[in-house]
Design a protein around this motif. Structure first.
Motif, PDB file in Angstrom:
ATOM      1  N   ALA A   1      30.028  50.361  54.388  1.00 19.32           N
ATOM      2  CA  ALA A   1      29.784  51.747  53.958  1.00 19.32           C
ATOM      3  C   ALA A   1      28.397  52.209  54.399  1.00 19.32           C
ATOM      4  O   ALA A   1      28.244  53.329  54.896  1.00 19.32           O
ATOM      5  CB  ALA A   1      29.941  51.866  52.453  1.00 19.32           C
TER       6      ALA A   1
ATOM      7  N   MET B   1      36.843  41.926  53.788  1.00 18.53           N
ATOM      8  CA  MET B   1      36.526  43.232  53.220  1.00 18.53           C
ATOM      9  C   MET B   1      37.009  43.277  51.780  1.00 18.53           C
ATOM     10  O   MET B   1      38.206  43.424  51.530  1.00 18.53           O
ATOM     11  CB  MET B   1      37.172  44.344  54.039  1.00 18.53           C
ATOM     12  CG  MET B   1      36.547  44.536  55.396  1.00 18.53           C
ATOM     13  SD  MET B   1      37.345  45.838  56.367  1.00 18.53           S
ATOM     14  CE  MET B   1      37.074  47.274  55.334  1.00 18.53           C
TER      15      MET B   1
ATOM     16  N   ARG C   1      39.811  47.289  47.653  1.00 18.32           N
ATOM     17  CA  ARG C   1      38.494  47.925  47.860  1.00 18.32           C
ATOM     18  C   ARG C   1      38.271  48.219  49.340  1.00 18.32           C
ATOM     19  O   ARG C   1      37.757  49.267  49.710  1.00 18.32           O
ATOM     20  CB  ARG C   1      37.385  47.022  47.308  1.00 18.32           C
ATOM     21  CG  ARG C   1      35.996  47.579  47.500  1.00 18.32           C
ATOM     22  CD  ARG C   1      35.819  48.901  46.737  1.00 18.32           C
ATOM     23  NE  ARG C   1      34.478  49.392  46.934  1.00 18.32           N
ATOM     24  CZ  ARG C   1      34.187  50.515  47.579  1.00 18.32           C
ATOM     25  NH1 ARG C   1      35.132  51.271  48.060  1.00 18.32           N
ATOM     26  NH2 ARG C   1      32.946  50.897  47.724  1.00 18.32           N
ATOM     27  N   GLY C   2      38.681  47.291  50.199  1.00 19.20           N
ATOM     28  CA  GLY C   2      38.582  47.526  51.637  1.00 19.20           C
ATOM     29  C   GLY C   2      39.463  48.676  52.081  1.00 19.20           C
ATOM     30  O   GLY C   2      39.056  49.529  52.868  1.00 19.20           O
TER      31      GLY C   2
ATOM     32  N   MET D   1      41.535  41.692  53.549  1.00 16.39           N
ATOM     33  CA  MET D   1      41.126  42.990  53.033  1.00 16.39           C
ATOM     34  C   MET D   1      41.875  43.231  51.732  1.00 16.39           C
ATOM     35  O   MET D   1      43.099  43.125  51.685  1.00 16.39           O
ATOM     36  CB  MET D   1      41.444  44.094  54.042  1.00 16.39           C
ATOM     37  CG  MET D   1      41.031  45.479  53.584  1.00 16.39           C
ATOM     38  SD  MET D   1      41.267  46.749  54.837  1.00 16.39           S
ATOM     39  CE  MET D   1      43.042  46.778  55.001  1.00 16.39           C
TER      40      MET D   1
ATOM     41  N   THR E   1      31.673  42.944  49.636  1.00 14.31           N
ATOM     42  CA  THR E   1      31.241  43.126  51.024  1.00 14.31           C
ATOM     43  C   THR E   1      31.370  44.547  51.561  1.00 14.31           C
ATOM     44  O   THR E   1      30.689  44.901  52.509  1.00 14.31           O
ATOM     45  CB  THR E   1      32.041  42.181  51.945  1.00 14.31           C
ATOM     46  OG1 THR E   1      33.431  42.477  51.814  1.00 14.31           O
ATOM     47  CG2 THR E   1      31.782  40.729  51.600  1.00 14.31           C
ATOM     48  N   CYS E   2      32.204  45.360  50.971  1.00 14.15           N
ATOM     49  CA  CYS E   2      32.419  46.719  51.479  1.00 14.15           C
ATOM     50  C   CYS E   2      31.162  47.588  51.522  1.00 14.15           C
ATOM     51  O   CYS E   2      31.035  48.419  52.419  1.00 14.15           O
ATOM     52  CB  CYS E   2      33.530  47.409  50.706  1.00 14.15           C
ATOM     53  SG  CYS E   2      35.158  46.851  51.254  1.00 14.15           S
TER      54      CYS E   2
ATOM     55  N   LEU F   1      37.884  51.931  50.945  1.00 10.16           N
ATOM     56  CA  LEU F   1      36.753  52.297  51.800  1.00 10.16           C
ATOM     57  C   LEU F   1      37.246  52.934  53.099  1.00 10.16           C
ATOM     58  O   LEU F   1      36.722  53.972  53.524  1.00 10.16           O
ATOM     59  CB  LEU F   1      35.890  51.076  52.102  1.00 10.16           C
ATOM     60  CG  LEU F   1      34.758  51.324  53.107  1.00 10.16           C
ATOM     61  CD1 LEU F   1      33.733  52.303  52.556  1.00 10.16           C
ATOM     62  CD2 LEU F   1      34.107  50.014  53.497  1.00 10.16           C
TER      63      LEU F   1
END
Length: 120
Positions: free
Chosen positions: A36, A27, A61-62, A58, A31-32, A65
């Motif tokens: 989403a 993540m 950004r993961g 992760m 890839t997030c 999210l």
């Protein structure tokens, strides 16, 4: 070498009382958006349970999210939970104070629904 980092597998299952998304891969920034998009199809007021045993990495950004989606689900009358986290994502959640927000049945010591090998 960067190509394999861009893979995130997201499988959605609708149960009677919740939606389960099984996530596998890493993540991060690239890839997030996949996760989403999958959450946008979940009806208002539902519980989203993220099964994350396949997430080996992760980044911020993961984390962002997960926190954004948790806020969204709570505002819509639902909830978001995460379970079966590997060591690295657990470390990110604990370092940022987000662990207890996302992993149900835990205390401030982190004992509960996490099935991690080395972190307790």
């Amino acid at each position: 070498m960067r190509g394999w980092l861009n893979n995130l597998i997201v499988v959605t299952q609708q149960d009677a009382d919740r939606t389960v998304i099984t996530v596998a891969g890493e993540m991060g920034l690239d890839t997030c958006p996949t996760l989403a998009r999958a959450t946008l199809a979940i009806p208002l007021g539902r519980t989203l349970h993220l099964e994350m045993s396949g997430v080996s990495f992760m980044d911020s950004r993961g984390l962002n999210l997960l926190l954004q989606q948790r806020r969204r689900f709570l505002a819509e009358g639902g909830q978001l939970t995460a379970a079966d986290l590997q060591d690295q994502p657990v470390q990110v959640l604990r370092l940022t104070g987000a662990y207890d927000l996302l992993v149900p049945g835990t205390t401030s010591t982190g004992r509960g629904a996490c099935r991690c090998s080395g972190i307790r």
